[in-house]
Write an enzyme that holds these catalytic residues in place. Structure first.
Site, PDB file in Angstrom:
ATOM      1  N   HIS A 282       2.350 -59.713  51.175  1.00 19.77           N
ATOM      2  CA  HIS A 282       3.137 -58.982  52.164  1.00 19.77           C
ATOM      3  C   HIS A 282       2.317 -58.076  53.074  1.00 19.77           C
ATOM      4  O   HIS A 282       2.852 -57.483  54.008  1.00 19.77           O
ATOM      5  CB  HIS A 282       4.241 -58.188  51.464  1.00 19.77           C
ATOM      6  CG  HIS A 282       5.431 -59.039  51.141  1.00 19.77           C
ATOM      7  ND1 HIS A 282       5.407 -60.003  50.167  1.00 19.77           N
ATOM      8  CD2 HIS A 282       6.673 -59.103  51.702  1.00 19.77           C
ATOM      9  CE1 HIS A 282       6.584 -60.609  50.128  1.00 19.77           C
ATOM     10  NE2 HIS A 282       7.361 -60.086  51.053  1.00 19.77           N
ATOM     11  N   SER A 304      10.241 -60.372  54.795  1.00 21.31           N
ATOM     12  CA  SER A 304       9.675 -60.040  53.483  1.00 21.31           C
ATOM     13  C   SER A 304      10.593 -60.591  52.408  1.00 21.31           C
ATOM     14  O   SER A 304      11.734 -60.952  52.670  1.00 21.31           O
ATOM     15  CB  SER A 304       9.551 -58.529  53.325  1.00 21.31           C
ATOM     16  OG  SER A 304      10.814 -57.914  53.379  1.00 21.31           O
ATOM     17  N   ASP A 305      10.082 -60.682  51.198  1.00 20.26           N
ATOM     18  CA  ASP A 305      10.953 -61.032  50.080  1.00 20.26           C
ATOM     19  C   ASP A 305      11.422 -59.728  49.432  1.00 20.26           C
ATOM     20  O   ASP A 305      10.929 -58.630  49.711  1.00 20.26           O
ATOM     21  CB  ASP A 305      10.240 -61.961  49.082  1.00 20.26           C
ATOM     22  CG  ASP A 305      11.222 -62.726  48.199  1.00 20.26           C
ATOM     23  OD1 ASP A 305      12.431 -62.439  48.260  1.00 20.26           O
ATOM     24  OD2 ASP A 305      10.787 -63.608  47.438  1.00 20.26           O
ATOM     25  N   TRP A 306      12.365 -59.889  48.572  1.00 16.65           N
ATOM     26  CA  TRP A 306      13.106 -58.817  47.891  1.00 16.65           C
ATOM     27  C   TRP A 306      12.208 -57.686  47.375  1.00 16.65           C
ATOM     28  O   TRP A 306      11.471 -57.887  46.423  1.00 16.65           O
ATOM     29  CB  TRP A 306      13.820 -59.486  46.731  1.00 16.65           C
ATOM     30  CG  TRP A 306      14.921 -58.764  46.094  1.00 16.65           C
ATOM     31  CD1 TRP A 306      14.823 -57.976  44.991  1.00 16.65           C
ATOM     32  CD2 TRP A 306      16.294 -58.801  46.463  1.00 16.65           C
ATOM     33  NE1 TRP A 306      16.055 -57.514  44.646  1.00 16.65           N
ATOM     34  CE2 TRP A 306      16.991 -58.003  45.537  1.00 16.65           C
ATOM     35  CE3 TRP A 306      17.012 -59.418  47.493  1.00 16.65           C
ATOM     36  CZ2 TRP A 306      18.363 -57.807  45.600  1.00 16.65           C
ATOM     37  CZ3 TRP A 306      18.373 -59.219  47.547  1.00 16.65           C
ATOM     38  CH2 TRP A 306      19.036 -58.423  46.615  1.00 16.65           C
TER      39      TRP A 306
END
Ligand code: BGC
Length: 758
Positions: A282, A304-306
């Protein structure tokens, strides 16, 4: 609340330029950008979970879970009312985990009250159909779809999914997952298209095309290619663990499907949870800026992911605060933040402090707005609640789900007992945790209305109304099986003519912490969990024929059944019609045709077990136990037999940019019509840098009537022969190449011919 959604702009007296659909999108974006405050711009980069999700988390989670459970978004001190108010202020550009059309329309209604009336982009994990939201068609998960080797089917399913999504006001699916799965312990194998970069690329590209169309109609949705990158080979098999992969391996194995999807026009990418070679993905500007945007010319946006930007700080400890993590991530190329409370305030502050320029923010916002314009959201912010069910679960979509289930189910073993003779097996015992459970739908599925799910038991009873199917329920939970229930099934087994055990993993999300496979559900071994082995072995000891059906998102090391049972079916996660398709295969109405998209190891100790390994991998084989897989990539049986003959190359010598035409005759030598997946592998015999012993480079799924022969043709193009030179640039090196064509990746299933590149 009854809402009327006829005109979203009814209140605006004078139409601004950006609201005029006859104006080119580029100009609309610039016009809108000019009207926006910094807060509104950052708001477009801000994604939230839906109001219902927040309410449910608040109701169901304990204080301790709220602290530790990042899987359930919940923000202490923030209520659904706050989120609704921010939406009305134009400070939230996207939502995820909104599961009903009603909620989507209501949120959109709030956005339409905002100053600029910028519509919300709704994202959802529509991984195999929009199954995460109830009342949609549920197709097999990606691992089963890949096992069909049917790329046209991947396209069709994505197209239908897009239509179902739009029918409930969803615009963006977090799929395809094109990670190359190289570790069966990893719980997310089922979400992927398996272990081969070429197959993964082909399936991923068709999914992108199917979802997106031209991104300009009311039946198109934005695809999100994920997770970039390396998480499918975690150092210990667990989701989000570090990945340590050389640039050569990244470019040879992991990048190609992502690049293929970018080339196919995918307009969003999601970064991976994991750190790659010491840097959290990220905040990796090499990945986001140099590779994705620089080399691959990607024009879409990155999400972005969680919680993963937060994790740069609170997990990886690679930033001194969450605010710094936001800063690092945005400067590296991040465009949208998947949910969280601090984003809005911190990012606005970062710009005001001069750490991020407003023009950098504009870059992200431009891309996000462009998608919203292209999808027509400004003109059509709502979906029609009255007509939604005309699209979702339509007869046409259901038919595709059934076809896909038929094509996705792999027959692993058959000593002649299948197809079943219904005159012989009048009394059949059916048992096992997956015999009559919605788990057949697979990970990323909501609980569905029972009438929309064909469990194995239901499928069997409908297919053979004259057979007596006696069912012993083992519950859904492999970790807590009842000894008494196992004993009961064992007692009944000896009185049956046939026993069917439906075993495997448990994947349903609503039992997040109790399941055994799926996201964040990784294993240190690959055996059947709980009393399942005992159940199978003791039932088989009854002396009555016993067959095994596996429902699972990951490969399972079913060594004992593989040795002792006469038939095994690996159905993966076959979706809503899984049970019907399984019954059709068991009774010979459908001839099985799927081939494994991922190798099945004998033990987790064999991981990494892949067919396309390097030549030295088994130079020293394992002591005591075998080195070969239990079942290899590309393998799967049929009720027919297929003979491969006459492998011909158009030439024995080519130049570095030459082509070789390959042909092979395939004959259905069995008694039943069927489909065969013809596979072409290449071996580069000598190379400066080592090459795999085999690499899938082409395949064709063909239908053959009993007795029919077809000539299948492939073209080997230079890109299929290329390797990476010392500067990691593609090059075709002179020397010999072996072309192998056949029914699986196993040597004895392949015909071989050699040619030379001069
Ligand atoms: C998963 C993503 C998914 C996201 C939103 C994450 O935990 O890694 O694949 O898209 O949640 O549901």
């Amino acid at each position: 609340m009854a809402l009327s959604f006829t005109s979203s702009f009814a209140n605006s007296a004078k139409k601004e330029l950006y609201k005029d659909s006859s104006v080119p999108i580029k100009d609309r974006v610039e016009d809108l950008l000019k009207c926006m405050t910094l807060e509104e711009k950052v708001g477009q980069m801000n994604q939230y979970v839906g109001l219902e999700h927040i309410r449910t988390a608040g109701r169901t989670l304990t204080e301790a879970q709220l602290k530790n459970n990042t899987a359930q978004a919940f923000y202490p001190g923030i209520t659904d009312k706050d989120v609704a108010a921010w939406t009305e202020q134009g400070l939230i550009g996207s939502f995820l985990h909104v599961l009903t059309i009603k909620e989507a329309n209501e949120l959109q209604h709030l956005a339409m009250k905002s100053r600029l009336q910028i519509p919300i982009l709704f994202g959802i994990d529509a991984i195999h159909g929009n199954a995460n939201a109830p009342d949609n068609t549920v197709y097999p998960t990606n691992i089963g779809l890949a096992s069909s080797f049917d790329t046209a089917l991947a396209y069709k399913i994505a197209r239908q999914t897009a239509a179902e999504m739009r029918a409930m006001n969803m615009h963006w699916t977090f799929n395809p997952n094109v990670e190359v799965a190289r570790d069966a312990r990893w719980g997310r194998c089922g979400e992927t298209y398996g272990e081969d970069p070429y197959l993964v690329s082909q399936m991923g590209v068709q999914a992108v095309r199917g979802y997106q169309g031209n991104l300009d109609s009311e039946n198109d949705v934005l695809a999100c290619v994920k997770h970039f990158v390396g998480g499918s080979e975690p150092i210990n098999g667990t989701n989000g663990a570090p990945a340590d992969l050389s640039e050569r391996t990244l470019r040879e194995v992991f990048f190609p499907p992502f690049k293929a999807c970018a080339d196919a026009g995918a307009m969003s990418f999601m970064m991976a949870h994991n750190e790659l070679n010491g840097m959290p993905c990220h905040e990796d500007s090499w990945l986001m800026s140099d590779i994705l945007r620089g080399e691959w010319k990607f024009k879409g946006f990155v999400v972005s992911d969680w919680m993963d930007i937060e994790h740069i700080y609170d997990l990886h400890a690679a930033a001194p605060s969450i605010k710094d993590a936001f800063c690092q991530s945005i400067l590296a190329g991040m465009d949208m933040h998947m949910h969280g409370v601090k984003w809005q305030e911190d990012v606005v502050a970062l710009v005001k402090e001069g750490r991020i320029s407003e023009s950098r923010i504009d870059e992200s916002v431009r891309k996000i707005l462009t998608i919203k314009f292209r999808l027509g959201l400004f003109e059509h912010p709502y979906a029609d609640e009255k007509n939604t069910m005309k699209v979702r679960l339509s007869p046409e979509h259901r038919a595709t789900a059934l076809q896909a289930a038929r094509e996705a189910i792999v027959l692993l073993k058959n000593e002649g007992i299948l197809p079943l003779d219904s005159t012989k097996y009048k009394k059949v015992l059916v048992t096992g945790i997956n015999a009559d459970d919605q788990n057949i739908l697979g990970d990323w599925s909501a609980v569905e209305k029972p009438e929309n799910v064909w469990t194995v038991l239901r499928g069997l009873r409908e297919a053979q109304p004259n057979t007596n199917f006696d069912f012993v329920d083992q519950g859904w939970d492999p970790r807590n099986m009842s000894q008494a229930k196992v004993d009961e099934a064992v007692n009944k087994a000896k009185d049956a003519d046939l026993n069917i055990v439906v075993a495997g993993e448990y994947m349903m999300r609503f039992r997040w912490t109790e399941r055994t496979s799926g996201e964040d559900t990784d294993r240190s071994d690959l055996d059947l969990v709980g009393l399942q082995n005992e159940l199978i072995q003791r039932i088989a000891a009854s002396g009555k024929p016993t067959i095994l059906i596996l429902i699972s998102g990951r490969p399972l090391s079913i060594n004992w059944p593989a040795k002792h049972l006469p038939a095994i079916i690996n159905a993966w996660e076959p979706g809503m019609y899984g049970g019907r398709a399984i019954a059709e295969i068991l009774y010979g109405k459908v001839n099985p045709s799927a081939k494994l998209a991922i190798s099945i190891p004998r033990t987790s100790g064999q991981v990494q077990q892949i067919y396309n390994h390097k030549p030295s991998q088994y130079f020293h084989p394992y002591a005591v136990t075998e080195s070969t897989p239990l079942y290899p990539f590309g393998y799967g049986l049929s009720y027919s037999t297929y003979k491969y003959d006459n492998l011909k190359l158009s030439t024995q010598k080519i130049s570095q940019n030459g082509l070789v035409e390959v042909s092979v005759d395939v004959t259905n030598t069995g008694k039943m019509d069927g489909d065969e997946v013809v596979q072409l592998y290449i071996r580069d015999c000598f190379s400066t840098y080592t090459r795999p012993v085999k690499e899938l480079k082409d395949f064709a799924r063909i239908s053959l009537k009993a007795g029919e022969t077809k000539t299948v043709r492939f073209t080997v193009t230079p890109d299929k022969l290329s390797t990476l030179d010392k500067n990691l640039k593609p090059i075709v090196e002179p020397g010999d190449f072996v072309v192998m064509v056949g029914a699986s990746s196993q040597d004895n299933d392949l015909l071989k011919q050699t040619f030379t590149v001069e």
